[in-house]
Enzyme design. Structure first.
Site, PDB file in Angstrom:
ATOM      1  N   ILE A 110      30.461  60.143  26.063  1.00  0.00           N
ATOM      2  CA  ILE A 110      31.226  60.781  27.147  1.00  0.00           C
ATOM      3  C   ILE A 110      32.076  59.674  27.755  1.00  0.00           C
ATOM      4  O   ILE A 110      31.599  58.562  27.983  1.00  0.00           O
ATOM      5  CB  ILE A 110      30.281  61.428  28.190  1.00  0.00           C
ATOM      6  CG1 ILE A 110      31.063  62.101  29.323  1.00  0.00           C
ATOM      7  CG2 ILE A 110      29.274  60.443  28.753  1.00  0.00           C
ATOM      8  CD1 ILE A 110      30.173  62.900  30.304  1.00  0.00           C
ATOM      9  N   SER A 111      33.357  59.943  27.999  1.00  0.00           N
ATOM     10  CA  SER A 111      34.271  58.900  28.466  1.00  0.00           C
ATOM     11  C   SER A 111      33.924  58.432  29.873  1.00  0.00           C
ATOM     12  O   SER A 111      33.338  59.172  30.662  1.00  0.00           O
ATOM     13  CB  SER A 111      35.707  59.434  28.472  1.00  0.00           C
ATOM     14  OG  SER A 111      36.058  59.904  27.196  1.00  0.00           O
ATOM     15  N   GLN A 112      34.347  57.213  30.159  1.00  0.00           N
ATOM     16  CA  GLN A 112      34.213  56.633  31.502  1.00  0.00           C
ATOM     17  C   GLN A 112      34.959  57.547  32.503  1.00  0.00           C
ATOM     18  O   GLN A 112      36.078  57.986  32.212  1.00  0.00           O
ATOM     19  CB  GLN A 112      34.852  55.245  31.447  1.00  0.00           C
ATOM     20  CG  GLN A 112      34.800  54.449  32.702  1.00  0.00           C
ATOM     21  CD  GLN A 112      35.738  53.221  32.609  1.00  0.00           C
ATOM     22  OE1 GLN A 112      36.485  53.056  31.654  1.00  0.00           O
ATOM     23  NE2 GLN A 112      35.693  52.403  33.626  1.00  0.00           N
TER      24      GLN A 112
END
Ligand code: SAH
Length: 208
Positions: A51-53
């Site tokens: 999951i992206s930052q």
């Protein structure tokens, strides 16, 4: 998270900030990482994906300049967190993911938030090309996996006046590129932050 990681770094679009305040990130991460869900980093979501930052989600979303009326294409549903932010800010979201278990889990999370304006599909970019030809053109396109170059098949699916955000570059580090298609159909490239995404796979990405 929103104040320290997003507003403090210069995200100013009020609609993006409100969407980031509204959508809980912890439901999109694996239970073992729930306590870290609001930390300033990407987290594993299984299947060797992440999951992206949060800041990168906010930055990419701001680059799309959504007003609420758009039809948006996302490549790389992953956890569905970015999808949920888009669904809050646009009219309709079409999101493609190559790994079935991730897409199924994302569907459950989106349903639990009653975000019913999202259509998901499983597409490996291998047997069939990436994108969503039948639903094109899109007012906004976001690719949340690192590509070797900007796939022409995606700029073809972008509406005039539309915006495409994509990380481009080699494995270890990519640059975020925003492509704007003007009313004449010409493409303008605007490079911005450096980032690190998992690779875009398939014929328009890195070979499996
Ligand atoms: N926005 C997501 C990012 C997930 S990581 C999130 O924040 O959770 C990127 C995702 O892109 C991975 O789940 C990976 O499986 C998917 N992906 C990679 N290549 C793809 C392709 N060609 N088509 C669709 N999905 C792809």
């Amino acid at each position: 998270m929103v104040q320290d990681q997003i507003v403090a770094r210069g995200i100013s679009d009020r609609r993006v900030i409100d969407a980031m305040l509204k959508i809980p990130r912890h439901i999109f991460v694996q239970e073992a990482f729930a306590a870290q869900a609001y930390n300033d980093k990407a987290l594993p979501i299984g299947e060797k994906q992440t999951i992206s930052q949060p800041y990168i989600v906010a930055l990419m979303t701001e680059k799309l300049a959504l007003t609420g009326t758009e039809r948006v294409l996302e490549i790389g549903t992953g956890s569905g967190y970015q999808t949920a932010i888009l669904a809050t800010l646009a009219d309709r979201v079409y999101s493609a993911e190559r790994i079935r278990p991730l897409a199924l889990r994302a569907r459950k999370c989106l349903d639990s938030l009653k975000l019913f304006n999202v259509q998901l599909r499983i597409n490996d970019g291998e047997g069939s090309p990436i994108g969503w030809e039948e639903e094109a053109p899109f007012d906004a396109i976001i690719v949340t996996a690192g590509a070797p170059e900007v796939p022409a098949i995606l700029t073809d699916q972008l509406a005039r006046g539309g915006r495409l955000v994509i990380p481009v570059g080699a494995d270890a580090c990519q640059q975020l590129i925003t492509i704007v298609k003007n009313e004449a159909g010409e493409l303008q490239h605007e490079p911005s932050a450096e980032c690190r995404f998992v690779p875009l796979m398939g014929r328009q990405g890195w070979q499996t």
